[in-house]
Design an enzyme around this catalytic site. Structure first.
Site, PDB file in Angstrom:
ATOM      1  N   PHE A 156      24.240  -8.788-100.861  1.00 18.65           N
ATOM      2  CA  PHE A 156      24.992  -7.698-100.220  1.00 18.65           C
ATOM      3  C   PHE A 156      25.676  -6.767-101.214  1.00 18.65           C
ATOM      4  CE2 PHE A 156      28.588 -10.507-101.014  1.00 18.65           C
ATOM      5  CZ  PHE A 156      29.589  -9.600-101.332  1.00 18.65           C
ATOM      6  N   LYS A 180      13.375  -7.942 -98.171  1.00 13.64           N
ATOM      7  CA  LYS A 180      14.272  -8.555 -97.178  1.00 13.64           C
ATOM      8  C   LYS A 180      15.695  -8.236 -97.642  1.00 13.64           C
ATOM      9  CE  LYS A 180      16.663 -11.664 -96.248  1.00 13.64           C
ATOM     10  NZ  LYS A 180      18.121 -11.447 -96.012  1.00 13.64           N
ATOM     11  N   GLU A 183      21.404  -9.259 -94.798  1.00 13.92           N
ATOM     12  CA  GLU A 183      21.674  -8.998 -93.379  1.00 13.92           C
ATOM     13  C   GLU A 183      23.081  -8.435 -93.167  1.00 13.92           C
ATOM     14  OE1 GLU A 183      21.354 -11.766 -94.977  1.00 13.92           O
ATOM     15  OE2 GLU A 183      22.059 -13.544 -93.889  1.00 13.92           O
ATOM     16  N   ARG A 184      23.899  -8.432 -94.252  1.00 13.08           N
ATOM     17  CA  ARG A 184      25.255  -7.895 -94.117  1.00 13.08           C
ATOM     18  C   ARG A 184      25.317  -6.404 -94.420  1.00 13.08           C
ATOM     19  NH1 ARG A 184      28.708 -12.368 -97.226  1.00 13.08           N
ATOM     20  NH2 ARG A 184      26.745 -12.997 -98.104  1.00 13.08           N
ATOM     21  N   SER A 233      23.461 -16.033-104.436  1.00  7.29           N
ATOM     22  CA  SER A 233      24.309 -17.109-104.953  1.00  7.29           C
ATOM     23  C   SER A 233      23.454 -18.236-105.541  1.00  7.29           C
ATOM     24  CB  SER A 233      25.183 -17.640-103.815  1.00  7.29           C
ATOM     25  OG  SER A 233      24.338 -18.073-102.769  1.00  7.29           O
ATOM     26  N   CYS A 288      28.182  -9.490-109.991  1.00  3.37           N
ATOM     27  CA  CYS A 288      27.765 -10.716-110.688  1.00  3.37           C
ATOM     28  C   CYS A 288      28.118 -10.637-112.164  1.00  3.37           C
ATOM     29  CB  CYS A 288      26.283 -10.962-110.500  1.00  3.37           C
ATOM     30  SG  CYS A 288      25.300  -9.752-111.356  1.00  3.37           S
ATOM     31  N   GLU A 389      32.737 -19.854-108.368  1.00  2.00           N
ATOM     32  CA  GLU A 389      32.640 -18.391-108.353  1.00  2.00           C
ATOM     33  C   GLU A 389      33.497 -17.894-107.189  1.00  2.00           C
ATOM     34  OE1 GLU A 389      28.840 -16.656-107.144  1.00  2.00           O
ATOM     35  OE2 GLU A 389      29.215 -14.973-108.487  1.00  2.00           O
TER      36      GLU A 389
HETATM   37  P1  NAD Z   1      23.647 -15.066-100.730  1.00  2.00           P
HETATM   38  O1  NAD Z   1      23.064 -16.122-101.590  1.00  2.00           O
HETATM   39  O2  NAD Z   1      24.507 -15.468 -99.595  1.00  2.00           O
HETATM   40  O3  NAD Z   1      22.473 -14.179-100.062  1.00  2.00           O
HETATM   41  C1  NAD Z   1      21.448 -13.612-100.852  1.00  2.00           C
HETATM   42  C2  NAD Z   1      20.175 -13.518 -99.997  1.00  2.00           C
HETATM   43  O4  NAD Z   1      19.773 -14.833 -99.618  1.00  2.00           O
HETATM   44  C3  NAD Z   1      20.381 -12.717 -98.708  1.00  2.00           C
HETATM   45  O5  NAD Z   1      19.269 -11.872 -98.518  1.00  2.00           O
HETATM   46  C4  NAD Z   1      20.466 -13.797 -97.630  1.00  2.00           C
HETATM   47  O6  NAD Z   1      19.912 -13.382 -96.406  1.00  2.00           O
HETATM   48  C5  NAD Z   1      19.649 -14.943 -98.205  1.00  2.00           C
HETATM   49  N1  NAD Z   1      20.172 -16.266 -97.822  1.00  2.00           N
HETATM   50  C6  NAD Z   1      21.488 -16.603 -97.674  1.00  2.00           C
HETATM   51  N2  NAD Z   1      21.592 -17.909 -97.350  1.00  2.00           N
HETATM   52  C7  NAD Z   1      20.333 -18.392 -97.304  1.00  2.00           C
HETATM   53  C8  NAD Z   1      19.793 -19.686 -97.035  1.00  2.00           C
HETATM   54  N3  NAD Z   1      20.568 -20.721 -96.738  1.00  2.00           N
HETATM   55  N4  NAD Z   1      18.452 -19.837 -97.074  1.00  2.00           N
HETATM   56  C9  NAD Z   1      17.639 -18.796 -97.383  1.00  2.00           C
HETATM   57  N5  NAD Z   1      18.105 -17.550 -97.641  1.00  2.00           N
HETATM   58  C10 NAD Z   1      19.430 -17.356 -97.619  1.00  2.00           C
HETATM   59  O7  NAD Z   1      24.393 -14.040-101.707  1.00  2.00           O
HETATM   60  P2  NAD Z   1      25.349 -12.825-101.304  1.00  2.00           P
HETATM   61  O8  NAD Z   1      26.641 -13.373-100.797  1.00  2.00           O
HETATM   62  O9  NAD Z   1      24.606 -11.844-100.492  1.00  2.00           O
HETATM   63  O10 NAD Z   1      25.574 -12.166-102.747  1.00  2.00           O
HETATM   64  C11 NAD Z   1      26.554 -12.589-103.649  1.00  2.00           C
HETATM   65  C12 NAD Z   1      25.999 -13.559-104.673  1.00  2.00           C
HETATM   66  O11 NAD Z   1      24.918 -12.958-105.391  1.00  2.00           O
HETATM   67  C13 NAD Z   1      27.030 -13.944-105.730  1.00  2.00           C
HETATM   68  O12 NAD Z   1      26.899 -15.311-105.991  1.00  2.00           O
HETATM   69  C14 NAD Z   1      26.617 -13.111-106.936  1.00  2.00           C
HETATM   70  O13 NAD Z   1      27.026 -13.637-108.181  1.00  2.00           O
HETATM   71  C15 NAD Z   1      25.135 -13.116-106.792  1.00  2.00           C
HETATM   72  N6  NAD Z   1      24.529 -12.015-107.512  1.00  2.00           N
HETATM   73  C16 NAD Z   1      23.877 -12.308-108.669  1.00  2.00           C
HETATM   74  C17 NAD Z   1      23.313 -11.291-109.421  1.00  2.00           C
HETATM   75  C18 NAD Z   1      22.622 -11.587-110.707  1.00  2.00           C
HETATM   76  O14 NAD Z   1      22.044 -10.682-111.289  1.00  2.00           O
HETATM   77  N7  NAD Z   1      22.626 -12.826-111.193  1.00  2.00           N
HETATM   78  C19 NAD Z   1      23.405  -9.966-108.979  1.00  2.00           C
HETATM   79  C20 NAD Z   1      24.081  -9.702-107.783  1.00  2.00           C
HETATM   80  C21 NAD Z   1      24.632 -10.751-107.049  1.00  2.00           C
END
Ligand code: NAD
Length: 496
Positions: A156, A180, A183-184, A233, A288, A389
């Site tokens: 998101f 994909k 969804e937020r 994450s 991140c 985090e």
């Molecule tokens: P998230 O992991 O909740 O969601 C990321 C994606 O995974 C979304 O598209 C979501 O629909 C999907 N998803 C969520 N839960 C899932 C599950 N149980 N099974 C399958 N798919 C699932 O992350 P977020 O809250 O949207 O974003 C924040 C996180 O992303 C933070 O941890 C941040 O550090 C990380 N991030 C990392 C980088 C990097 O370059 N390393 C860059 C941006 C964000």
């Protein structure tokens, strides 16, 4: 006279060049994090809708891969000025659904455009190599070919930029693509796809399916998806990596972070404070690459503690659409609750709350998800917070007697996305660059975000895979190498 509220937009999917209404049974409200106002509803699309998008991409692939690279980059050349003209409009949509300030949204979009620019170089970057006479009269060639259907699953926090770590490279190398979005925050992606539509890309080359974990699982299990790019994450990144690998797919999965900055006593404290403040509290700490732990060395403890407290307290927090606001809300009320409970946990475990941003009063924005900048001092090395985090505007401070001790904090961390050092000593800087256990290093830099022509690195639990996003790694990731060893009768001998 009573006004009639406009109907809530139901976000469509984009499949085979058409905007399609999802048949999802479950829809999520998309709310403006600064006001709580419901902006739209996003579908949690099911496996059948994902399969439609994948089949559309698969059908477009044979013709697209035969399209010369020079022609495949023309839509990207068209996209660049379109994005530039639309930056303000896109930034407004992004701020409304994500909460960051307009300035931050515009800066993010600039990084998206940068990736489009770099991917326009694919006719050069995708070239293979060859060598004549590996044995007498025998030549050997390495060719790069696209994989087929590839998919990206994104978070998101950067809905304008992160899809562009993947999409331009994937399609310019001849793959067809399924996005994909988170969804937020589906509205920025919807607008980006409306703009992509204006570039003349053939149907099916880019597709978008909105959804949550069911849509992700459907992509991970679909036999026609050859590669998965994921950002999110760490627990989900690890899961996606394992399931993609179990299904024989190539995967690059970027995870979460807990970024440390070391402040040496010889640092320029004014510049250091400003840069670390921007890093820790910019985008409400939801980056991140945000600095999350400041390790002060020697007498930097007192000088930096005082100056960062003052800088953080002076930040103007509010609705990112408003002029002069420097920090917006966090993404959801649940996120706000989680950040506040982690601050409380830090306090219980022995940290001192130097600046407390919980329960702020933001005039006219009582329903917003605001947490003001918070500083926790003296977080014990053994506390739960050290490895958690927070993903909010919270800076933890710890102290070390020298650089050795400071580096030990970084070694202990399970994450390795970014590490920064503030100093005026070249020798300390070199040592840090050499030894710091992280994939992106900042020297007097608070957000060491690689330009699009460098890989976006990440180590330890911040990345699962080998090839990173952006630049040459992206070309490697989205292509298969083919080796041809050729012998011809002398009179037909190939001349390179
Ligand atoms: P998230 O992991 O909740 O969601 C990321 C994606 O995974 C979304 O598209 C979501 O629909 C999907 N998803 C969520 N839960 C899932 C599950 N149980 N099974 C399958 N798919 C699932 O992350 P977020 O809250 O949207 O974003 C924040 C996180 O992303 C933070 O941890 C941040 O550090 C990380 N991030 C990392 C980088 C990097 O370059 N390393 C860059 C941006 C964000």
């Amino acid at each position: 006279m009573a006004t009639i509220a406009p109907p809530i937009t139901k976000v469509p999917n984009y499949i085979n060049g058409h905007w399609t209404h999802s048949s999802a049974r479950e829809w999520l409200d998309i709310s403006n994090p600064a006001t709580g106002e419901v902006l739209a509803q996003a579908p949690l699309s099911d496996a059948a809708e994902v399969a439609d998008a994948v089949e559309s991409a698969a059908a477009a692939f044979p013709e697209w891969r035969r399209t010369p690279p020079e022609d495949r980059i023309q839509p990207l050349f068209k996209l660049k000025p379109i994005l530039e003209e639309q930056v303000d409009d896109l930034a407004r949509i992004l701020t409304q659904e994500n909460g960051k300030t307009l300035t931050e949204a515009r800066a993010e979009l600039r990084r998206a455009i940068e990736n489009v620019e770099v991917a326009c170089g694919i006719p050069m970057m995708m070239q293979g190599c060859n060598l004549e006479d590996v044995a007498r009269g025998i030549d050997e060639i390495m060719i790069r070919q696209p994989l087929g259907v590839v998919a990206a699953i994104v978070p998101f926090n950067f809905p304008g930029m992160i899809p562009f770590w993947f999409l331009p490279y994937a399609i310019a190398t001849g793959n067809t693509f399924v996005l994909k979005p988170s969804e937020r925050v589906p509205l920025t992606s919807r607008r980006l796809f409306e703009l992509l539509e204006q570039t003349g890309l053939p149907r099916g080359v880019v597709n978008m399916v909105n959804g949550g974990k069911d849509a992700v699982n459907a992509l991970l299990d679909h036999p026609k998806v050859r590669a998965i790019s994921f950002v999110g994450s760490t627990p989900v990144a690890r899961y996606v990596y394992e399931r993609a690998a179990a299904n024989g797919k190539r995967a690059q999965c970027q995870g979460g972070a807990k970024n440390h900055v070391i402040v040496l006593p010889d640092a320029d404290m004014k510049m250091t404070t400003q840069i670390i403040g921007d890093s820790a509290f910019g985008c409400a700490g939801q980056r991140c690459l945000a600095v999350s732990v400041a390790v002060t060395v020697g007498e930097a403890q007192k000088t930096f503690r005082d100056s960062i407290r003052e800088a953080a307290a002076s930040l103007k927090v509010g609705n990112g659409l408003e002029e002069g606001v420097q920090m917006g809300p966090v993404i959801t009320p649940q996120s706000r609750g989680r950040v506040e409970s982690l601050i409380a946990a830090g306090e219980q475990q022995g940290a001192k709350v130097l600046l407390d941003g919980r329960n702020p009063k933001i005039p006219r924005h009582e329903a917003g998800n605001f947490v003001k900048p918070t500083i926790l001092d003296g977080v014990p090395a053994t506390s739960e917070l050290t490895d958690t985090e927070i993903f909010g505007p919270v800076l933890s401070m710890v102290h070390a007697n020298d650089l050795d001790e400071a580096l030990a904090f970084l070694e202990r961390s399970k994450y390795g996305n970014q590490a920064s050092l503030f100093t005026s000593s070249g020798a300390s800087a070199r040592r840090f660059r050499y030894e710091a256990p992280a994939g992106n290093i900042g020297i007097n830099i608070g957000v060491a975000a690689p330009m699009a022509y460098f890989p976006f690195s990440g180590w330890k639990d911040s990345f699962f895979g080998v090839l990173h996003a952006q630049g040459r790694d992206a070309i490697e990731f989205y292509t298969d190498k083919k080796i041809v060893v050729e012998r011809w009768a002398k009179e037909h001998s190939r001349k390179f």
